[in-house]
Design a protein around this motif. Sequence first.
Motif, PDB file in Angstrom:
ATOM      1  N   ALA A   1       6.824 -12.330  -6.862  1.00 36.43           N
ATOM      2  CA  ALA A   1       6.689 -13.725  -6.405  1.00 36.43           C
ATOM      3  C   ALA A   1       5.258 -14.059  -6.002  1.00 36.43           C
ATOM      4  O   ALA A   1       4.975 -15.193  -5.606  1.00 36.43           O
ATOM      5  N   GLY A   2       4.351 -13.063  -6.099  1.00 32.90           N
ATOM      6  CA  GLY A   2       2.954 -13.315  -5.769  1.00 32.90           C
ATOM      7  C   GLY A   2       2.718 -13.644  -4.305  1.00 32.90           C
ATOM      8  O   GLY A   2       1.860 -14.472  -3.974  1.00 32.90           O
ATOM      9  N   LEU A   3       3.455 -12.983  -3.409  1.00 36.19           N
ATOM     10  CA  LEU A   3       3.323 -13.262  -1.974  1.00 36.19           C
ATOM     11  C   LEU A   3       2.080 -12.580  -1.409  1.00 36.19           C
ATOM     12  O   LEU A   3       1.660 -11.529  -1.889  1.00 36.19           O
ATOM     13  N   ARG A   4       1.540 -13.144  -0.345  1.00 29.44           N
ATOM     14  CA  ARG A   4       0.383 -12.558   0.330  1.00 29.44           C
ATOM     15  C   ARG A   4       0.684 -12.227   1.786  1.00 29.44           C
ATOM     16  O   ARG A   4      -0.224 -11.841   2.534  1.00 29.44           O
ATOM     17  N   ARG A   5       1.934 -12.385   2.200  1.00 30.82           N
ATOM     18  CA  ARG A   5       2.309 -12.043   3.580  1.00 30.82           C
ATOM     19  C   ARG A   5       3.771 -11.628   3.609  1.00 30.82           C
ATOM     20  O   ARG A   5       4.598 -12.207   2.909  1.00 30.82           O
ATOM     21  N   ALA A   6       4.087 -10.597   4.428  1.00 32.97           N
ATOM     22  CA  ALA A   6       5.448 -10.076   4.483  1.00 32.97           C
ATOM     23  C   ALA A   6       5.697  -9.449   5.846  1.00 32.97           C
ATOM     24  O   ALA A   6       4.767  -9.166   6.604  1.00 32.97           O
ATOM     25  N   VAL A   7       6.979  -9.214   6.159  1.00 30.08           N
ATOM     26  CA  VAL A   7       7.378  -8.611   7.437  1.00 30.08           C
ATOM     27  C   VAL A   7       8.450  -7.561   7.186  1.00 30.08           C
ATOM     28  O   VAL A   7       9.339  -7.749   6.347  1.00 30.08           O
ATOM     29  N   ILE A   8       8.354  -6.447   7.909  1.00 30.79           N
ATOM     30  CA  ILE A   8       9.418  -5.448   7.956  1.00 30.79           C
ATOM     31  C   ILE A   8       9.870  -5.347   9.403  1.00 30.79           C
ATOM     32  O   ILE A   8       9.050  -5.161  10.299  1.00 30.79           O
ATOM     33  N   ALA A   9      11.169  -5.481   9.650  1.00 36.21           N
ATOM     34  CA  ALA A   9      11.711  -5.433  11.009  1.00 36.21           C
ATOM     35  C   ALA A   9      12.538  -4.166  11.187  1.00 36.21           C
ATOM     36  O   ALA A   9      13.364  -3.822  10.344  1.00 36.21           O
ATOM     37  N   GLY A  10      12.309  -3.504  12.321  1.00 32.97           N
ATOM     38  CA  GLY A  10      13.001  -2.253  12.641  1.00 32.97           C
ATOM     39  C   GLY A  10      12.023  -1.104  12.647  1.00 32.97           C
ATOM     40  O   GLY A  10      11.299  -0.890  11.658  1.00 32.97           O
ATOM     41  N   GLY A  11      11.946  -0.366  13.758  1.00 33.21           N
ATOM     42  CA  GLY A  11      10.967   0.707  13.875  1.00 33.21           C
ATOM     43  C   GLY A  11      11.157   1.810  12.843  1.00 33.21           C
ATOM     44  O   GLY A  11      10.238   2.150  12.095  1.00 33.21           O
ATOM     45  N   ASP A  12      12.358   2.369  12.766  1.00 30.25           N
ATOM     46  CA  ASP A  12      12.624   3.420  11.787  1.00 30.25           C
ATOM     47  C   ASP A  12      12.539   2.851  10.372  1.00 30.25           C
ATOM     48  O   ASP A  12      12.018   3.491   9.454  1.00 30.25           O
ATOM     49  N   THR A  13      13.054   1.630  10.187  1.00 29.17           N
ATOM     50  CA  THR A  13      13.004   0.980   8.878  1.00 29.17           C
ATOM     51  C   THR A  13      11.573   0.849   8.391  1.00 29.17           C
ATOM     52  O   THR A  13      11.254   1.146   7.232  1.00 29.17           O
ATOM     53  N   SER A  14      10.676   0.389   9.262  1.00 32.74           N
ATOM     54  CA  SER A  14       9.291   0.141   8.868  1.00 32.74           C
ATOM     55  C   SER A  14       8.628   1.404   8.334  1.00 32.74           C
ATOM     56  O   SER A  14       7.906   1.373   7.330  1.00 32.74           O
ATOM     57  N   SER A  15       8.849   2.516   9.005  1.00 28.83           N
ATOM     58  CA  SER A  15       8.210   3.764   8.608  1.00 28.83           C
ATOM     59  C   SER A  15       8.576   4.140   7.178  1.00 28.83           C
ATOM     60  O   SER A  15       7.719   4.527   6.382  1.00 28.83           O
TER      61      SER A  15
ATOM     62  N   ALA B   1      -3.273  -4.948   4.743  1.00 28.69           N
ATOM     63  CA  ALA B   1      -2.966  -3.745   3.985  1.00 28.69           C
ATOM     64  C   ALA B   1      -4.099  -3.423   3.023  1.00 28.69           C
ATOM     65  O   ALA B   1      -4.646  -4.314   2.368  1.00 28.69           O
ATOM     66  N   HIS B   2      -4.439  -2.146   2.941  1.00 23.77           N
ATOM     67  CA  HIS B   2      -5.462  -1.672   2.017  1.00 23.77           C
ATOM     68  C   HIS B   2      -4.780  -0.747   1.015  1.00 23.77           C
ATOM     69  O   HIS B   2      -4.090   0.197   1.399  1.00 23.77           O
ATOM     70  N   SER B   3      -4.974  -1.028  -0.274  1.00 22.54           N
ATOM     71  CA  SER B   3      -4.253  -0.290  -1.308  1.00 22.54           C
ATOM     72  C   SER B   3      -5.072  -0.224  -2.585  1.00 22.54           C
ATOM     73  O   SER B   3      -5.868  -1.124  -2.882  1.00 22.54           O
ATOM     74  N   ALA B   4      -4.848   0.827  -3.370  1.00 25.00           N
ATOM     75  CA  ALA B   4      -5.456   0.919  -4.692  1.00 25.00           C
ATOM     76  C   ALA B   4      -4.754   0.000  -5.686  1.00 25.00           C
ATOM     77  O   ALA B   4      -5.295  -0.280  -6.762  1.00 25.00           O
ATOM     78  N   ASP B   5      -3.567  -0.483  -5.328  1.00 21.76           N
ATOM     79  CA  ASP B   5      -2.810  -1.417  -6.161  1.00 21.76           C
ATOM     80  C   ASP B   5      -3.307  -2.832  -5.863  1.00 21.76           C
ATOM     81  O   ASP B   5      -3.132  -3.330  -4.748  1.00 21.76           O
ATOM     82  N   PRO B   6      -3.935  -3.518  -6.826  1.00 20.79           N
ATOM     83  CA  PRO B   6      -4.502  -4.838  -6.544  1.00 20.79           C
ATOM     84  C   PRO B   6      -3.471  -5.882  -6.153  1.00 20.79           C
ATOM     85  O   PRO B   6      -3.812  -6.874  -5.494  1.00 20.79           O
ATOM     86  N   SER B   7      -2.207  -5.682  -6.532  1.00 19.95           N
ATOM     87  CA  SER B   7      -1.178  -6.648  -6.141  1.00 19.95           C
ATOM     88  C   SER B   7      -0.781  -6.492  -4.675  1.00 19.95           C
ATOM     89  O   SER B   7      -0.158  -7.388  -4.094  1.00 19.95           O
ATOM     90  N   ILE B   8      -1.144  -5.373  -4.076  1.00 24.57           N
ATOM     91  CA  ILE B   8      -0.827  -5.103  -2.676  1.00 24.57           C
ATOM     92  C   ILE B   8      -2.072  -5.190  -1.794  1.00 24.57           C
ATOM     93  O   ILE B   8      -2.008  -5.621  -0.637  1.00 24.57           O
ATOM     94  N   ASP B   9      -3.216  -4.796  -2.325  1.00 25.99           N
ATOM     95  CA  ASP B   9      -4.447  -4.767  -1.535  1.00 25.99           C
ATOM     96  C   ASP B   9      -4.753  -6.147  -0.948  1.00 25.99           C
ATOM     97  O   ASP B   9      -4.779  -7.149  -1.655  1.00 25.99           O
ATOM     98  N   GLY B  10      -4.948  -6.172   0.364  1.00 26.20           N
ATOM     99  CA  GLY B  10      -5.316  -7.404   1.039  1.00 26.20           C
ATOM    100  C   GLY B  10      -4.164  -8.249   1.531  1.00 26.20           C
ATOM    101  O   GLY B  10      -4.384  -9.257   2.217  1.00 26.20           O
TER     102      GLY B  10
END
Length: 445
Positions: A368-382, A410-419
């Motif tokens: 979907a070409g998103l640039r912002r996301a959230v993960i909720a839950g401490g164990d889930t996030s890890s 986020a810093h990533s070698a994957d350009p779709s994730i980096d930034g």
Amino acid sequence: MQTPLLSYYGDDLTGSTDVMEALSSHGVETALFLKIPEAALLERFAHCRAFGLAGTSRSQTPDWMAEHLPSAFAWLKSLQALIAHYKVCSTFDSSPAVGNIGKAIEIGREVFGKAPVPLVLGAPEIRRYTSFGNLFAAFRGETYRIDRHPVMSRHPVTPMDEADIRLHLSRQTSLRTGLVDIAQLASADADAVTDFAFSEGNDIVLLDVAGAESQAAVGRQLWRKRCSGVQFACGSSGLEYALVREWHRLGVLGEAPVFTAPGPVDRLAVVSGSVSPTTERQIRNAIQNGFEGIGVDPIALSAAGSGATLEDAMARGLAVLKGGRSVILYTALGPASDRGSAIGLEDGSRHRMGERLGLLLKELVTRAGLRRAVIAGGDTSSHALSQLSVDALTLRLPLPQSPGSPLCTAHSADPSIDGIEVALKGGQVGLDDYFAMIRDGRAAS
């Protein structure tokens, strides 16, 4: 690379970003890695004064710790930071079988040496307090002893049924735990009392923090008592908040940086594995404010053959995003819908659920070409973020109204994730409008 002030291992991802927020927002620029970095990646962040390694030990067994923590601690030691911190949740929820903090401290002492390990849990910034060795935590404006806390006393995996931290730890380790309490810290003999606690045969020394004065006193004692070489310590982000006070007093730090709000995004994707009533209120609030909620069966998602469930959730989430709306995919809507007892720990089902929420989120973000996301839950996030090809996180925006759950880059070698910007939210953390706040890129209502 200059000698870092601090290095740390976070026992889950949300706790790791909590420390990063506590440090970076006060001028200690911090890089948080998702695994031990190669030299080239570490060099990219050579300007930082603190380094973190996000782990999963909060949801792991002692055998897992014995296999994985020594190498993580050895890496921390190699950085030669002045203090190396094993970061635990401020609610200290743990048990002999899961997230055993005593076992982690034993391993730390094998790597760093047998000097007494300071333990700091109180963090007024996130409404956690210790007084005379007992832990207290706030919930919805009221403060409870942890064994009477409406949520943590009933935690589905590690319920807290003992508020005295020394007694709680005694179930997990034979190491001896001493105490420097709030009255002693406020006395004229604070230095002598602290010296005695660190020399009378204690292996661990708990230092009370119940407010600004005791926090400042603990920061001073931590810095004064650090051993030659690398000091191994344990505790919540309260340890960093105490140290930052002392570093400011000593002039070690300059002025705190100014963070500008990034502003809104048109669409946000959230995945949640949290069963907390706090997260339930946040999901319900978001649905009332433009998000669409999609329930995902946690039993089916955590099963070995979960392909159909994953594909269905992905298709439904993408349909919402393509329609121009934000989406929350959740495996529970509060404690009443918790099905965790049917999801095993031994066969990896709990970890698998988090990993598949991560795979789901990665597909939503990239397709979907998103640039912002959230993960909720401490164990889930890890377990979820490990699926997003993220190499490191840095602080994008601290959230003073919801400390411990900042917006990160986020810093990533994957350009779709980096930034991309990502927030990792623990179950008990955040105001009711947290998800809308992240979507709108603001620090407060």
